[in-house]
Design a protein around this motif. Structure first.
Motif, PDB file in Angstrom:
ATOM      1  N   LYS A  86       7.770  52.070  41.713  1.00 50.20           N
ATOM      2  CA  LYS A  86       6.766  51.476  40.837  1.00 50.20           C
ATOM      3  C   LYS A  86       6.025  50.316  41.513  1.00 50.20           C
ATOM      4  O   LYS A  86       4.866  50.068  41.226  1.00 50.20           O
ATOM      5  CB  LYS A  86       7.436  50.984  39.553  1.00 50.20           C
ATOM      6  CG  LYS A  86       6.508  50.986  38.384  1.00 50.20           C
ATOM      7  CD  LYS A  86       7.224  51.308  37.124  1.00 50.20           C
ATOM      8  CE  LYS A  86       6.210  51.572  36.053  1.00 50.20           C
ATOM      9  NZ  LYS A  86       6.741  51.762  34.772  1.00 50.20           N
ATOM     10  N   ILE A  87       6.685  49.607  42.416  1.00 45.37           N
ATOM     11  CA  ILE A  87       6.061  48.464  43.082  1.00 45.37           C
ATOM     12  C   ILE A  87       5.566  48.807  44.476  1.00 45.37           C
ATOM     13  O   ILE A  87       5.163  47.918  45.215  1.00 45.37           O
ATOM     14  CB  ILE A  87       7.032  47.269  43.161  1.00 45.37           C
ATOM     15  CG1 ILE A  87       8.243  47.596  44.026  1.00 45.37           C
ATOM     16  CG2 ILE A  87       7.447  46.809  41.793  1.00 45.37           C
ATOM     17  CD1 ILE A  87       9.100  46.401  44.352  1.00 45.37           C
ATOM     18  N   ALA A  88       5.566  50.079  44.838  1.00 43.08           N
ATOM     19  CA  ALA A  88       5.268  50.474  46.215  1.00 43.08           C
ATOM     20  C   ALA A  88       3.871  50.054  46.666  1.00 43.08           C
ATOM     21  O   ALA A  88       3.682  49.650  47.815  1.00 43.08           O
ATOM     22  CB  ALA A  88       5.427  51.983  46.372  1.00 43.08           C
ATOM     23  N   PRO A  91       1.170  44.459  46.903  1.00 47.45           N
ATOM     24  CA  PRO A  91       1.439  43.716  48.137  1.00 47.45           C
ATOM     25  C   PRO A  91       2.294  42.469  47.958  1.00 47.45           C
ATOM     26  O   PRO A  91       2.591  41.788  48.921  1.00 47.45           O
ATOM     27  CB  PRO A  91       0.032  43.331  48.606  1.00 47.45           C
ATOM     28  CG  PRO A  91      -0.753  43.251  47.352  1.00 47.45           C
ATOM     29  CD  PRO A  91      -0.197  44.297  46.437  1.00 47.45           C
ATOM     30  N   GLY A  92       2.705  42.147  46.775  1.00 50.68           N
ATOM     31  CA  GLY A  92       3.539  40.965  46.525  1.00 50.68           C
ATOM     32  C   GLY A  92       3.366  40.547  45.084  1.00 50.68           C
ATOM     33  O   GLY A  92       2.628  41.178  44.324  1.00 50.68           O
ATOM     34  N   GLY A  93       4.028  39.495  44.676  1.00 50.10           N
ATOM     35  CA  GLY A  93       3.901  39.023  43.306  1.00 50.10           C
ATOM     36  C   GLY A  93       4.504  39.996  42.310  1.00 50.10           C
ATOM     37  O   GLY A  93       3.847  40.442  41.383  1.00 50.10           O
ATOM     38  N   VAL A 116       6.528  42.664  36.922  1.00 47.70           N
ATOM     39  CA  VAL A 116       5.143  42.805  36.487  1.00 47.70           C
ATOM     40  C   VAL A 116       4.814  44.241  36.090  1.00 47.70           C
ATOM     41  O   VAL A 116       4.178  44.480  35.073  1.00 47.70           O
ATOM     42  CB  VAL A 116       4.193  42.323  37.613  1.00 47.70           C
ATOM     43  CG1 VAL A 116       2.762  42.652  37.297  1.00 47.70           C
ATOM     44  CG2 VAL A 116       4.359  40.841  37.822  1.00 47.70           C
ATOM     45  N   ASP A 117       5.255  45.214  36.853  1.00 48.00           N
ATOM     46  CA  ASP A 117       4.862  46.598  36.621  1.00 48.00           C
ATOM     47  C   ASP A 117       5.590  47.246  35.449  1.00 48.00           C
ATOM     48  O   ASP A 117       5.310  48.398  35.124  1.00 48.00           O
ATOM     49  CB  ASP A 117       5.108  47.431  37.880  1.00 48.00           C
ATOM     50  CG  ASP A 117       4.187  47.013  38.998  1.00 48.00           C
ATOM     51  OD1 ASP A 117       3.018  46.735  38.702  1.00 48.00           O
ATOM     52  OD2 ASP A 117       4.626  46.949  40.151  1.00 48.00           O
ATOM     53  N   TYR A 118       6.495  46.543  34.801  1.00 49.55           N
ATOM     54  CA  TYR A 118       7.240  47.128  33.700  1.00 49.55           C
ATOM     55  C   TYR A 118       6.800  46.626  32.336  1.00 49.55           C
ATOM     56  O   TYR A 118       7.320  47.071  31.330  1.00 49.55           O
ATOM     57  CB  TYR A 118       8.745  46.879  33.875  1.00 49.55           C
ATOM     58  CG  TYR A 118       9.349  47.822  34.872  1.00 49.55           C
ATOM     59  CD1 TYR A 118       9.830  49.059  34.478  1.00 49.55           C
ATOM     60  CD2 TYR A 118       9.404  47.495  36.215  1.00 49.55           C
ATOM     61  CE1 TYR A 118      10.363  49.941  35.379  1.00 49.55           C
ATOM     62  CE2 TYR A 118       9.941  48.369  37.133  1.00 49.55           C
ATOM     63  CZ  TYR A 118      10.420  49.593  36.715  1.00 49.55           C
ATOM     64  OH  TYR A 118      10.941  50.465  37.613  1.00 49.55           O
TER      65      TYR A 118
END
Length: 169
Positions: A86-88, A91-93, A116-118
């Motif tokens: 999911k975070i691939a 670039p950060g954060g 963040v992505d969830y």
């Protein structure tokens, strides 16, 4: 003097602090959001973001390096299989801190720290923000004002303005 000593010790000895941050990182990866104090969340963000960056490359070496910090093979598996995909492309954060107020007992500043992505609610808001207007003026543009007024033409024989409604009759 404390020159270049910016690390927050959180009122704990180093072994206790490392164990606490490892447990909090495991809980964050497992539950995707945890409720804690702002000071601990800021320390956790510095601890967990390099681990999340390491999880983007799925090699034996990176798994061992992450396991060295987390000490839980189920959480490491969850991190590399679920969270890393999911975070691939980010670039950060990877984490977000949202302050929620103060704790009732000791008035400590409390917050959520989440991946963040969830957070589906925040992801929906980012698509809605792209459509908003940038001008604050309530004045209509010239195209909108012209579209609302009926078109008037002057008939050469009668010299009276003729609207589109009169032409239809």
């Amino acid at each position: 003097m404390r020159h270049n000593k910016k690390f927050n010790h959180l009122g704990r000895k180093s072994a206790h602090r490392k164990a606490m941050l490892a447990n909090m990182a495991s809980s964050l990866i497992k539950h995707k959001r945890i409720f804690t104090t702002v000071a601990k969340a800021k320390a956790l963000r510095k601890y967990v973001e390099p681990i999340l960056t390491r999880s983007k490359t799925d090699t034996t070496h990176s798994r061992r390096q992450v396991f060295k910090h987390l000490q839980n093979k189920y959480i490491v598996t969850e991190l590399f299989n679920g969270v890393a995909q999911k975070i691939a492309d980010r670039p950060g954060g990877y984490t977000r801190i949202i302050k929620t107020g103060y704790r009732l007992g000791d008035n400590a500043a409390m917050c959520f720290i989440e991946l963040v992505d969830y957070n589906e609610n925040m992801l929906k808001d980012t698509t809605a923000k792209k459509v908003t207007r940038t001008r604050r003026s309530r004045k209509k543009s010239t195209n909108e004002a012209v579209a609302e007024q009926p078109q008037q033409t002057v008939d050469a024989s009668s010299e009276a303005p003729v609207t589109e409604e009169n032409k239809a009759e």
